[in-house]
Write a protein that holds these residues in place. Structure first.
Motif, mmCIF file in Angstrom:
data_model
loop_
_atom_site.group_PDB
_atom_site.id
_atom_site.type_symbol
_atom_site.label_atom_id
_atom_site.label_comp_id
_atom_site.label_asym_id
_atom_site.label_seq_id
_atom_site.Cartn_x
_atom_site.Cartn_y
_atom_site.Cartn_z
ATOM 1 N N ASN A 770 40.828 49.329 35.412
ATOM 2 C CA ASN A 770 39.707 48.994 36.299
ATOM 3 C C ASN A 770 38.449 48.588 35.547
ATOM 4 O O ASN A 770 37.378 48.445 36.148
ATOM 5 C CB ASN A 770 39.398 50.156 37.247
ATOM 6 N N VAL A 771 38.549 48.397 34.234
ATOM 7 C CA VAL A 771 37.395 47.986 33.423
ATOM 8 C C VAL A 771 37.707 46.662 32.743
ATOM 9 O O VAL A 771 38.711 46.527 32.038
ATOM 10 C CB VAL A 771 37.032 49.054 32.365
ATOM 11 N N HIS A 772 36.850 45.691 32.957
ATOM 12 C CA HIS A 772 37.007 44.353 32.381
ATOM 13 C C HIS A 772 35.981 44.146 31.272
ATOM 14 O O HIS A 772 34.800 44.456 31.447
ATOM 15 C CB HIS A 772 36.812 43.310 33.478
ATOM 16 N N LEU A 773 36.462 43.650 30.138
ATOM 17 C CA LEU A 773 35.558 43.238 29.072
ATOM 18 C C LEU A 773 34.964 41.898 29.492
ATOM 19 O O LEU A 773 35.522 40.835 29.234
ATOM 20 C CB LEU A 773 36.317 43.115 27.750
ATOM 21 N N ALA A 774 33.825 41.953 30.190
ATOM 22 C CA ALA A 774 33.247 40.737 30.767
ATOM 23 C C ALA A 774 32.691 39.814 29.702
ATOM 24 O O ALA A 774 32.705 38.594 29.882
ATOM 25 C CB ALA A 774 32.158 41.110 31.776
ATOM 26 N N SER A 775 32.193 40.354 28.606
ATOM 27 C CA SER A 775 31.647 39.529 27.521
ATOM 28 C C SER A 775 31.785 40.259 26.199
ATOM 29 O O SER A 775 31.626 41.478 26.128
ATOM 30 C CB SER A 775 30.150 39.226 27.729
ATOM 31 N N LEU A 802 41.374 54.167 41.314
ATOM 32 C CA LEU A 802 40.709 53.171 40.477
ATOM 33 C C LEU A 802 39.269 52.916 40.892
ATOM 34 O O LEU A 802 38.520 52.272 40.149
ATOM 35 C CB LEU A 802 41.502 51.866 40.498
ATOM 36 N N SER A 803 38.854 53.410 42.043
ATOM 37 C CA SER A 803 37.460 53.294 42.453
ATOM 38 C C SER A 803 36.592 54.426 41.914
ATOM 39 O O SER A 803 35.383 54.435 42.147
ATOM 40 C CB SER A 803 37.356 53.264 43.989
ATOM 41 N N LYS A 804 37.181 55.346 41.206
ATOM 42 C CA LYS A 804 36.414 56.452 40.645
ATOM 43 C C LYS A 804 35.646 55.993 39.404
ATOM 44 O O LYS A 804 36.016 55.016 38.760
ATOM 45 C CB LYS A 804 37.345 57.603 40.278
ATOM 46 N N PRO A 805 34.568 56.712 39.048
ATOM 47 C CA PRO A 805 33.891 56.413 37.778
ATOM 48 C C PRO A 805 34.872 56.546 36.617
ATOM 49 O O PRO A 805 35.822 57.347 36.661
ATOM 50 C CB PRO A 805 32.792 57.480 37.704
ATOM 51 N N VAL A 806 34.653 55.755 35.591
ATOM 52 C CA VAL A 806 35.561 55.743 34.453
ATOM 53 C C VAL A 806 34.742 55.779 33.162
ATOM 54 O O VAL A 806 33.651 55.207 33.086
ATOM 55 C CB VAL A 806 36.485 54.505 34.490
#
Length: 857
Positions: A770-775, A802-806
């Motif tokens: 659920n975490v994307h390396l946006a840049s 997957l909507s929980k904090p990570v």
């Protein structure tokens, strides 16, 4: 507003140092300010949120480097894009902006807002982000130009110059304009824009006239009960926000589409110049893999910093400028579109050369350096007895296992990995427009930001290869039987009589629906009045089906099952072709849970706007969901009392419909922006291409006579709503940032392995799903500082887990490298907001957090 233009003046050799110093004084005296401050005033319908961030960063960093943090923009001015999305306002809030201005919205909504004094409001643009995405927003009551009746554009021949003899009359005319607008707003402050497109070429004329009006009204302030002045936007906002007035609150509802009257809906531009839209998206991919390679592969400063960064920055600037609201939107003249394309292609060439250079350095071993390039020449010219090394690079933050495609002109090959193990592969005869005779598919697995090498070897025995077979009975037990494409996840049924998809079964979820996919064309309106053009979509009536297709070729291998379809059209040569493709990989859900449809569309007949439509038996009740710039979703409801065109919306990455019982969802993913709609209660359609012989009289002054042949790709996900959320996010990045291929040749795989490194793994772990390396990119040419953005993809209500904090431990992520000077910044990295954050960071739903740091070994 737009640093692309300001920068041209600033660096122009004819701009004297005295003029630059005068500008600095104006800034210091608060007579001049930067608003928006991005490289351009971005389009809102066709851009990705990542591209929005990047182009704003390009402008904000120029301002920071040139003038310092005190003069960073604090207010938005999105007054010319054609509609307004919540995402632009969200990003501006995350940039630290205090206010946002828009103009072009649905005329009916603007009239209602005038009547209810709600043209100013607090916009709560994203419920997951809460107060972080709350921004004060002003809607211009009329438009962004000078008051025009009577004209106060003193460069215009229609304007009456101000003289001592008529200054009272002209001042009272201006005062009348102010009083007409004042009742639309809740405070006693009135914002009057003074300027327009292509104006102030003679600023002396403009100011010498307006000075007289302002001085007259100031001198008679008590008589007219007015306090008037030239003002910066910031002055207006401070007065309005601090007025003590309670403003209405608006939820996360956007202002799409933009309409001016019942026949003038600006929904055509979502698809205008679809080839340019595709080029922009592919180029964003090229820039991304070059940025990530440059960031991790140049830690030791192995490349000349100024020269290599200059190459990289040219690409960034080219991609920033095309995000303009008359750029990627497709609403420019032909020669301007060509300029954008030329700049982008030059930037791509820079990136491809730079990324190849970095990869060759990373693959070097014991003084041996390969000659890798990402041009396909070596693959196309593979000779007997030689081995093609295919270096597969992954620019995303997750480990990926996906099929890649290599163009070949021979089919007697086999594939192995860098340990000598055989890799699953398949060779097909290329169909449709292709640079090669064959296409090789093989399954590659690559770590995040890393590369892995595979070897394609020639063999004298092609008996195990399986090519296309033109015979229908080769894939069906009976000539009249329906064709089935099937893997362990999906079963797609294609009618034997019509040759089109009729149903999809999801074998994992146990759901099945009637899903009928076909091609249609809107005939553009050619009568009197408003026409379709670059901006406007106005069809004569409902879309007309193209003739049903019959499968021209079908191929069912162990890895790839493909149907090649031709839809007969109105011209002797079909202008709508597609390949429907399903992959198989021993049940691997990463590659089996979608249907891929690769199109070849064009040259279109004149005045046609072509769509693909999916009719279903889902009970979606006219509700469609579309993405907002690829960031979140917006619920749309079909309005049957309106014409066709105002029921169209932009699809940047995705759209979907789902059954009201929440048991099934049909999602369409794209690798460029399109218009999307639901024109019947249970259908979804995407506009694929447009060709028009009339100008819509909205500013381009040219018809959109687009004769390009285009190759848009859609991915179709059919699953439960809960599963579809994760699949949607996974596949939009897989589709838009595919694994990148670089090629080299050798006498043997053993020879290559002995000389060169065959893998590269700069990250020690993969990011959570659920975490994307946006840049991840180098900030500038002055240091080794990197800018990294991490984005929590999920909204607070999209998934129970997957909507929980990570939590992401950045130090562990980049181990064994050392993290130096780690700080958290605003979204565009022009302000430090936490100088000493922990490297173990928490991302809440929809968070985008930005960090600066450097790496050392």
């Amino acid at each position: 507003v737009e640093q692309a233009f300001f920068n041209k003046w600033w660096v122009d050799p004819t701009t004297t140092q005295q003029r630059r110093d005068n500008l600095r004084k104006l800034l210091q005296n608060k007579q001049f300010e930067f608003i928006i401050g991005g490289w351009v005033m971005q389009d809102e319908g066709c851009t990705t949120y990542s591209a929005d961030i990047d182009q704003n960063t390009q402008g904000h960093q120029f301002i920071l480097d040139t003038f310092g943090e005190d003069y960073s923009p604090k207010y938005g001015w999105q007054i010319d894009p054609f509609g307004a999305t919540t995402v632009t306002a969200t990003l501006e809030a995350l940039m630290g902006f205090k206010g946002h201005v828009v103009d072009r919205i649905d005329y009916r909504i603007k009239d209602l807002m005038k009547a209810t004094k709600s043209l100013e409001f607090w916009w709560n643009t994203n419920p997951s982000l809460g107060s972080k995405a709350r921004i004060f927003t002003h809607v211009l009551d009329d438009n962004y130009c000078f008051p025009m009746e009577p004209s106060f554009d003193f460069e215009s021949k229609h304007s009456v110059p101000v003289t001592p003899a008529n200054v009272k009359q002209r001042s009272e005319e201006f005062l009348s304009e102010i009083k007409q607008r004042a009742p639309y707003y809740r405070t006693n402050n009135v914002l009057i824009p003074w300027g327009c497109d292509f104006h102030f070429s003679n600023a002396t004329v403009e100011f010498s006239n307006m000075d007289q009006i302002i001085k007259y009204l100031q001198a008679n302030a008590d008589t007219y009960q007015i306090n008037i002045k030239y003002a910066l936007l910031s002055e207006y906002y401070e007065a309005a926000i601090n007025s003590g007035v309670v403003f209405p609150e608006r939820g996360p509802i956007d202002f799409m589409p933009y309409g001016v009257d019942p026949y003038m809906w600006w929904t055509g531009y979502y698809t205008s110049r679809v080839a340019l839209k595709g080029l922009v998206r592919r180029s964003e991919h090229i820039a991304r893999y070059t940025d990530t390679l440059y960031s991790t592969g140049n830690i030791d400063r192995i490349l000349p910093q100024s020269q290599s960064y200059l190459m990289l920055n040219f690409s960034r600037t080219a991609l920033a400028e095309v995000q303009h609201h008359d750029g990627v939107s497709g609403t420019e003249k032909d020669f301007v579109a060509q300029m954008y394309e030329d700049h982008i292609l030059r930037g791509n060439e820079n990136c491809q050369n730079l990324s190849s250079t970095i990869l060759n350095i990373l693959a070097s071993k014991n003084g041996n350096k390969p000659s890798l390039t990402n041009y396909t020449t070596q693959a196309l010219n593979l000779q007997t007895g030689k081995v093609l090394a295919v270096v597969v690079y992954n620019s995303l933050g997750w480990t990926r296992t996906e099929f890649v495609k290599v163009p070949l002109n021979r089919n007697d090959v086999t594939v192995t990995d860098n340990t000598g193990n055989k890799v699953r592969f398949e060779v097909q005869v290329a169909k449709g427009t292709s640079e090669s005779k064959y296409v090789l598919y093989f399954l590659a697995s690559v770590k995040p930001l890393g590369f892995q090498t595979y070897f394609v070897s020639t063999t004298q025995n092609a008996s195990t290869m399986k090519d296309y077979d033109d015979r229908r009975d080769s894939v069906s037990s009976s000539p009249n039987a329906d064709l089935v494409l099937e893997n362990s996840y999906l079963k797609v049924v294609v009618s034997s009589s019509t040759g089109i998809i009729t149903s999809i079964l999801n074998k994992k979820s146990g759901i099945q629906n009637y899903i009928n996919q076909t091609a249609l064309a809107y005939h553009s309106y050619t009568g009197s009045g408003q026409k379709s053009g670059a901006y406007i979509f106005r069809p004569e009536g409902p879309a007309v089906p193209l003739s049903n297709s019959n499968p021209t070729n079908s191929f069912q291998g162990n890895i790839v099952q493909e149907l090649y379809q031709v839809f007969p059209g109105e011209t002797p040569e079909s202008y709508f072709k597609q390949k429907v493709r399903l992959y198989s990989a021993s049940g691997d859900p990463n590659v089996e849970n979608f249907v891929e449809i690769e199109h070849e569309i064009g040259v279109l007949p004149e005045n046609r706007e072509v769509i693909t439509r999916f009719n279903t038996d889902m009970k979606s009740n006219g509700v469609i969901y579309t993405d907002n710039n690829g960031f979140d979703s917006q619920r749309r409801v079909y309005n049957g009392s309106q014409p066709i065109s105002p029921n169209y919306y932009p699809q940047v990455y995705w759209s979907y419909i789902q059954d009201q019982s929440n048991t099934s969802r049909l999602t369409l993913l794209s690798e460029r922006t399109h218009g999307v709609s639901t024109q019947t209660s249970d259908s979804i359609e995407i506009m694929m291409h447009r060709r028009l012989l009339f100008d819509d009289q909205q500013g381009v002054n040219e018809p959109l006579n687009d004769t390009d042949v285009v190759f848009p790709v859609l991915r179709v996900i059919y699953d439960t709503p809960e599963r579809s959320n994760l699949l949607r996010y996974k596949h939009i990045y897989s589709l838009n940032y595919p694994l990148s291929l670089f090629y080299g040749t050798s006498d043997s795989a053993v020879d290559w392995i002995s000389k060169y490194h065959t893998s590269y793994v700069p990250l020690s772990q993969t990011l959570p799903p659920n975490v994307h390396l946006a840049s991840l990119k180098t900030l500038n040419d002055k240091s080794s500082t990197l800018i990294m953005r991490l984005h929590h993809l999920f909204g607070s209500d999209e998934d129970p887990e997957l909507s929980k904090p990570v939590t992401v431990d950045v130090a562990a992520l980049f181990s064994p490298y050392k993290i130096n000077n780690f700080v958290e910044t605003s979204l565009t990295a022009n302000k430090v907001i936490n100088p000493n954050p922990l490297t173990s960071i928490v991302l809440n739903p929809k968070d985008i957090r930005t960090f600066l740091f450097s790496l050392s070994k």
